[in-house]
Design an enzyme around this catalytic site. Structure first.
Site, PDB file in Angstrom:
ATOM      1  N   HIS A  51     -65.976  48.098 -36.607  1.00  0.00           N
ATOM      2  CA  HIS A  51     -66.361  46.725 -36.970  1.00  0.00           C
ATOM      3  C   HIS A  51     -67.192  46.641 -38.232  1.00  0.00           C
ATOM      4  O   HIS A  51     -66.989  45.747 -39.060  1.00  0.00           O
ATOM      5  CB  HIS A  51     -67.143  46.139 -35.799  1.00  0.00           C
ATOM      6  CG  HIS A  51     -67.560  44.718 -35.977  1.00  0.00           C
ATOM      7  ND1 HIS A  51     -66.654  43.696 -36.191  1.00  0.00           N
ATOM      8  CD2 HIS A  51     -68.792  44.115 -35.969  1.00  0.00           C
ATOM      9  CE1 HIS A  51     -67.302  42.536 -36.297  1.00  0.00           C
ATOM     10  NE2 HIS A  51     -68.601  42.776 -36.183  1.00  0.00           N
TER      11      HIS A  51
ATOM     12  N   GLU B  15     -76.796  36.676 -28.460  1.00  0.00           N
ATOM     13  CA  GLU B  15     -75.912  37.834 -28.668  1.00  0.00           C
ATOM     14  C   GLU B  15     -76.682  39.084 -28.274  1.00  0.00           C
ATOM     15  O   GLU B  15     -77.915  39.049 -28.125  1.00  0.00           O
ATOM     16  CB  GLU B  15     -75.424  37.893 -30.123  1.00  0.00           C
ATOM     17  CG  GLU B  15     -74.372  36.829 -30.430  1.00  0.00           C
ATOM     18  CD  GLU B  15     -73.787  36.904 -31.830  1.00  0.00           C
ATOM     19  OE1 GLU B  15     -74.192  37.768 -32.614  1.00  0.00           O
ATOM     20  OE2 GLU B  15     -72.910  36.077 -32.141  1.00  0.00           O
TER      21      GLU B  15
ATOM     22  N   ARG C 299     -74.873  46.545 -29.080  1.00  0.00           N
ATOM     23  CA  ARG C 299     -73.451  46.874 -29.218  1.00  0.00           C
ATOM     24  C   ARG C 299     -73.095  48.326 -28.967  1.00  0.00           C
ATOM     25  O   ARG C 299     -72.056  48.635 -28.401  1.00  0.00           O
ATOM     26  CB  ARG C 299     -73.016  46.569 -30.638  1.00  0.00           C
ATOM     27  CG  ARG C 299     -72.446  45.246 -30.720  1.00  0.00           C
ATOM     28  CD  ARG C 299     -72.034  44.952 -32.091  1.00  0.00           C
ATOM     29  NE  ARG C 299     -72.083  43.509 -32.151  1.00  0.00           N
ATOM     30  CZ  ARG C 299     -71.932  42.802 -33.231  1.00  0.00           C
ATOM     31  NH1 ARG C 299     -71.710  43.416 -34.367  1.00  0.00           N
ATOM     32  NH2 ARG C 299     -71.977  41.504 -33.180  1.00  0.00           N
TER      33      ARG C 299
ATOM     34  N   ARG D 298     -76.671  47.954 -36.337  1.00  0.00           N
ATOM     35  CA  ARG D 298     -76.936  46.597 -36.822  1.00  0.00           C
ATOM     36  C   ARG D 298     -77.063  45.634 -35.657  1.00  0.00           C
ATOM     37  O   ARG D 298     -76.202  45.587 -34.780  1.00  0.00           O
ATOM     38  CB  ARG D 298     -75.803  46.125 -37.733  1.00  0.00           C
ATOM     39  CG  ARG D 298     -75.956  44.669 -38.149  1.00  0.00           C
ATOM     40  CD  ARG D 298     -74.904  44.277 -39.136  1.00  0.00           C
ATOM     41  NE  ARG D 298     -73.595  44.226 -38.550  1.00  0.00           N
ATOM     42  CZ  ARG D 298     -73.046  43.153 -38.000  1.00  0.00           C
ATOM     43  NH1 ARG D 298     -73.730  42.017 -37.927  1.00  0.00           N
ATOM     44  NH2 ARG D 298     -71.826  43.186 -37.520  1.00  0.00           N
TER      45      ARG D 298
HETATM   46  P1  FAD Z   1     -66.943  40.608 -47.549  1.00  0.00           P
HETATM   47  O1  FAD Z   1     -67.169  39.283 -46.972  1.00  0.00           O
HETATM   48  O2  FAD Z   1     -66.046  41.536 -46.815  1.00  0.00           O
HETATM   49  O3  FAD Z   1     -66.368  40.417 -49.017  1.00  0.00           O
HETATM   50  C1  FAD Z   1     -65.921  41.523 -49.765  1.00  0.00           C
HETATM   51  C2  FAD Z   1     -65.211  40.994 -50.985  1.00  0.00           C
HETATM   52  O4  FAD Z   1     -64.930  42.075 -51.879  1.00  0.00           O
HETATM   53  C3  FAD Z   1     -63.879  40.349 -50.701  1.00  0.00           C
HETATM   54  O5  FAD Z   1     -63.782  39.180 -51.497  1.00  0.00           O
HETATM   55  C4  FAD Z   1     -62.858  41.367 -51.169  1.00  0.00           C
HETATM   56  O6  FAD Z   1     -61.627  40.831 -51.570  1.00  0.00           O
HETATM   57  C5  FAD Z   1     -63.602  41.967 -52.335  1.00  0.00           C
HETATM   58  N1  FAD Z   1     -63.147  43.304 -52.724  1.00  0.00           N
HETATM   59  C6  FAD Z   1     -63.101  44.436 -51.977  1.00  0.00           C
HETATM   60  N2  FAD Z   1     -62.613  45.468 -52.702  1.00  0.00           N
HETATM   61  C7  FAD Z   1     -62.367  44.972 -53.935  1.00  0.00           C
HETATM   62  C8  FAD Z   1     -61.832  45.534 -55.124  1.00  0.00           C
HETATM   63  N3  FAD Z   1     -61.430  46.805 -55.208  1.00  0.00           N
HETATM   64  N4  FAD Z   1     -61.707  44.739 -56.217  1.00  0.00           N
HETATM   65  C9  FAD Z   1     -62.070  43.423 -56.172  1.00  0.00           C
HETATM   66  N5  FAD Z   1     -62.554  42.844 -55.056  1.00  0.00           N
HETATM   67  C10 FAD Z   1     -62.707  43.614 -53.967  1.00  0.00           C
HETATM   68  N6  FAD Z   1     -71.612  39.251 -39.259  1.00  0.00           N
HETATM   69  C11 FAD Z   1     -72.543  38.346 -38.868  1.00  0.00           C
HETATM   70  O7  FAD Z   1     -73.671  38.386 -39.328  1.00  0.00           O
HETATM   71  N7  FAD Z   1     -72.196  37.402 -37.964  1.00  0.00           N
HETATM   72  C12 FAD Z   1     -70.955  37.285 -37.425  1.00  0.00           C
HETATM   73  O8  FAD Z   1     -70.684  36.406 -36.636  1.00  0.00           O
HETATM   74  C13 FAD Z   1     -69.986  38.243 -37.817  1.00  0.00           C
HETATM   75  N8  FAD Z   1     -68.737  38.220 -37.291  1.00  0.00           N
HETATM   76  C14 FAD Z   1     -67.784  39.080 -37.796  1.00  0.00           C
HETATM   77  C15 FAD Z   1     -66.481  38.973 -37.333  1.00  0.00           C
HETATM   78  C16 FAD Z   1     -65.481  39.785 -37.877  1.00  0.00           C
HETATM   79  C17 FAD Z   1     -64.068  39.669 -37.383  1.00  0.00           C
HETATM   80  C18 FAD Z   1     -65.821  40.716 -38.882  1.00  0.00           C
HETATM   81  C19 FAD Z   1     -64.775  41.591 -39.490  1.00  0.00           C
HETATM   82  C20 FAD Z   1     -67.129  40.845 -39.316  1.00  0.00           C
HETATM   83  C21 FAD Z   1     -68.116  40.026 -38.770  1.00  0.00           C
HETATM   84  N9  FAD Z   1     -69.428  40.112 -39.209  1.00  0.00           N
HETATM   85  C22 FAD Z   1     -70.360  39.207 -38.772  1.00  0.00           C
HETATM   86  C23 FAD Z   1     -69.780  41.008 -40.298  1.00  0.00           C
HETATM   87  C24 FAD Z   1     -69.839  40.188 -41.597  1.00  0.00           C
HETATM   88  O9  FAD Z   1     -68.821  39.220 -41.572  1.00  0.00           O
HETATM   89  C25 FAD Z   1     -69.668  41.037 -42.817  1.00  0.00           C
HETATM   90  O10 FAD Z   1     -70.467  42.171 -42.750  1.00  0.00           O
HETATM   91  C26 FAD Z   1     -70.084  40.239 -44.045  1.00  0.00           C
HETATM   92  O11 FAD Z   1     -69.374  39.030 -44.094  1.00  0.00           O
HETATM   93  C27 FAD Z   1     -69.841  41.053 -45.292  1.00  0.00           C
HETATM   94  O12 FAD Z   1     -70.019  40.213 -46.405  1.00  0.00           O
HETATM   95  P2  FAD Z   1     -69.802  40.816 -47.852  1.00  0.00           P
HETATM   96  O13 FAD Z   1     -69.902  39.671 -48.781  1.00  0.00           O
HETATM   97  O14 FAD Z   1     -70.668  41.975 -48.029  1.00  0.00           O
HETATM   98  O15 FAD Z   1     -68.302  41.382 -47.814  1.00  0.00           O
HETATM   99  C1  SIN Z   2     -69.399  38.508 -33.174  1.00  0.00           C
HETATM  100  O1  SIN Z   2     -69.191  37.307 -33.274  1.00  0.00           O
HETATM  101  O2  SIN Z   2     -69.391  39.134 -32.112  1.00  0.00           O
HETATM  102  C2  SIN Z   2     -69.672  39.283 -34.422  1.00  0.00           C
HETATM  103  C3  SIN Z   2     -71.076  39.150 -34.756  1.00  0.00           C
HETATM  104  C4  SIN Z   2     -71.479  40.222 -35.719  1.00  0.00           C
HETATM  105  O3  SIN Z   2     -70.711  41.101 -36.074  1.00  0.00           O
HETATM  106  O4  SIN Z   2     -72.641  40.192 -36.111  1.00  0.00           O
END
Ligand code: FAD
Ligand code: SIN
Length: 552
Positions: A353, A131, A292, A388
């Site tokens: 993103h 990537e 990115r 990032r």
């Molecule tokens: P999240 O996984 O977003 O979880 C947040 C949680 O908080 C959810 O359960 C939500 O319901 C809850 N929540 C929010 N507000 C409230 C509230 N008020 N009350 C109760 N619950 C609440 N990163 C990588 O490293 N590799 C990848 O391949 C990658 N691909 C991605 C693809 C996409 C389409 C996206 C959007 C992001 C991607 N990312 C990737 C980024 C990564 O997925 C996220 O940064 C990471 O998963 C965040 O994890 P988290 O547990 O912090 O938050």
């Molecule tokens: C992607 O698959 O391009 C997302 C990876 C990331 O957000 O780290």
């Protein structure tokens, strides 16, 4: 700076003596990778309640495609991973944090495998992809649905733990503070109404805020609630101007802005204009695999130069069947819109993103507020700096999820559990101003942010944005609403203010923050921008980037 937002301590009215109460050692807000990992570690020595506003399968984690970065290949090393992470962080990364986190990556992946996560293999070894910004292939993946696979393993483990209880569709409105400590949260559930969850330790794992923008890869839950809650409770938000735009989201009228994974370019896809001309070499020698920020700006420049609404991903040169085998989900998505990747170009453009900044935490995930830890996208740990590196986010959530879980378990052992309601309440008088069309406020806000605070920013546009947010806040933030969508709108206004304030303050270009009126980085701005709610206002200050400890 917006006093309407600065004045607001709680979004809802409540009186502790009139509400149902639940008591626990550890309260985890959010059920993505960070939240579940935290719960799984905290439960080793604590009772844990996980509160999540949607169903367990709704989080950014569930949508993660590309994978998780980890130096698992013998030709790779954590030192090389650290060097790439530091380079992309553009001067704001915390070197010690970076070394520690990427150093833990191979073990994090191994533990996920032990927990049942199935990653793609080449023979007996893990298959790693490329990537942008990575000098070597190091992205561990499960086809193009890595997040879903990780979540499946974490959910299975969580459900097997008797000391973890999960409350789905339970919206955390605000963190409760008493005597300067966070002591839990006030929540809302459609069936049970308002409730108070009291906890020795609260772990904020509520993810990011991409929904503040009209075009985003983020799922509907990503409304920045945790950032808003932490800010209202008095925690510091850092570098909120650093919003990462993903270069390639599907651009088809009627389609959501679905991500087309960077792994597709890692696998050899070209970025081309409508005449089929590759253009990235003119912007960066790493071409399609530049970091990115570089690729998103290059695409924005090409779109402007050619007055085009998008550019295209070209995978027509892939070996037959390769795209469908390696990216089955994306292949299906394209075909749903009548795009045959082996024959057609895939229209793409950048979308919001990832929230690079967040709630300031130390190396254990401790925020500036006693009793409150934070992990994952909501937190600013120092790992990402001003940008990032791809696939470092799942890694950060899992590393800091573990740390905050263990820290919370240690706090359980050394603190008495809150076993009766503390005297907290909030009663804001009813606002006599007119009813609001909140959907209209939200549409206007997300359009404003996409127009003025996106890949390119300028002083004039940012000042205008701040004035408009201030104006809207005066009549949106004076009200006490009674439903999650309204609270989300109030949180998004708060987060938008934080992003625009940071962007207006930072008079330079660095990482994902690009100012057309200050197109270069400035040494004097090699610092963090911190925002805190104090004296009913939003206070802005700067703080230095810590120097790394000497290596012995
Ligand atoms: P999240 O996984 O977003 O979880 C947040 C949680 O908080 C959810 O359960 C939500 O319901 C809850 N929540 C929010 N507000 C409230 C509230 N008020 N009350 C109760 N619950 C609440 N990163 C990588 O490293 N590799 C990848 O391949 C990658 N691909 C991605 C693809 C996409 C389409 C996206 C959007 C992001 C991607 N990312 C990737 C980024 C990564 O997925 C996220 O940064 C990471 O998963 C965040 O994890 P988290 O547990 O912090 O938050
Ligand atoms: C992607 O698959 O391009 C997302 C990876 C990331 O957000 O780290």
């Amino acid at each position: 700076m917006s006093t309407a937002i600065g004045r607001r301590r709680y979004l809802t009215n409540f009186q502790q003596q009139r509400l149902p109460h639940l008591f626990t050692d550890v309260l985890v807000l959010g059920s993505g990778a960070a939240g579940l990992q935290a719960a799984l570690h905290a439960c080793q020595a604590s009772d844990v309640l996980v509160v999540t506003k949607d169903h367990l399968d709704q989080s950014a984690t569930a949508y993660a495609q590309g994978g998780i970065a980890a130096a698992t290949d013998p030709a790779d090393s954590p030192a090389k991973h650290a060097a790439d992470t530091l380079a992309v962080a553009c001067g704001l990364g915390h070197e010690d944090v970076i070394r520690q986190v990427v150093g833990e990556a191979p073990e994090i992946v191994a533990r996920l495998q032990q927990a049942g996560a199935r990653f793609d293999q080449r023979g007996t070894a893990l298959e790693t992809g490329r990537e942008g910004g990575h000098s070597l292939p190091r992205i561990v993946h499960a086809r193009d649905t890595t997040g879903r696979e990780i979540l499946r393993a974490l959910v299975e483990q969580t459900r097997a733990q008797p000391r973890i209880r999960i409350f789905e569709q339970c919206f955390a409105i605000d963190l409760l503070t008493h005597d300067g400590q966070v002591v839990g949260a006030v929540t809302y559930h459609p069936k049970y109404g308002h409730q108070i969850f009291w906890a020795t330790t609260t772990i904020l794992a509520t993810g990011g805020c991409g929904r503040v923008y009209r075009e985003t890869t983020n799922p509907p839950i990503a409304t920045g609630d945790g950032l808003g809650m932490a800010f209202r409770a008095g925690a510091t938000l850092r570098d909120m101007e650093m919003i990462q735009f993903h270069p390639t989201t599907l651009y088809v009228a009627g389609a959501a802005r679905e991500l087309i994974s960077e792994a597709v370019r890692g696998d050899g896809a070209y970025l081309v204009d409508r005449s089929g001309r590759r253009f990235m070499a003119a912007y960066d020698e790493r071409t399609e695999l530049a970091s990115r920020d570089v690729v998103s700006r290059a695409i924005a420049a090409e779109m402007k130069r050619q007055n085009a609404p998008c550019v295209y991903l070209d995978v027509r040169h892939f070996p037959p069947g390769r795209f469908a085998t390696r990216f089955p989900n994306l292949d299906r998505l394209c075909r749903d819109f009548d795009i045959q990747p082996e024959r057609d170009l895939i229209p793409v453009r950048p979308s919001a993103h990832y929230c690079v900044g967040g709630v300031v935490v130390d190396e254990q995930g401790q925020t500036g507020l006693a009793g409150l830890l934070a992990c994952g996208e909501v937190a600013s740990s120092g790992l990402h700096g001003a940008n990032r590196l791809a696939s470092n986010s799942l890694l950060e959530g899992l590393v800091y999820g573990r740390r905050t879980g263990l820290r919370a378990a240690a706090r359980t052992a050394s603190n008495n559990r809150i076993d009766r309601p503390l005297p907290v309440s909030h009663l804001l008088p009813h606002s006599s101003r007119t009813e609001l069309d909140l959907a209209d406020v939200l549409n206007s806000l997300t359009s404003l942010m996409s127009r003025n605070v996106a890949v390119e920013r300028s002083g004039d546009r940012l000042r205008e944005t701040l004035e408009i947010i201030d104006f809207w806040s005066r009549y949106v933030m004076d009200k006490v609403f009674d439903d999650p969508q309204a609270w989300e709108t109030q949180n998004m206004l708060t987060v938008a203010l934080a992003i625009a304030t940071g962007a207006a303050t930072r008079c330079e270009s660095r990482g994902v923050h690009y100012r057309t009126d200050f197109p270069d980085p400035a040494d004097s701005w090699r610092c963090h921008i911190d925002l805190v709610r104090a004296d009913d206002a939003v206070q802005v200050s700067t703080s230095p980037v810590p120097s790394p400890a000497p290596i012995r």
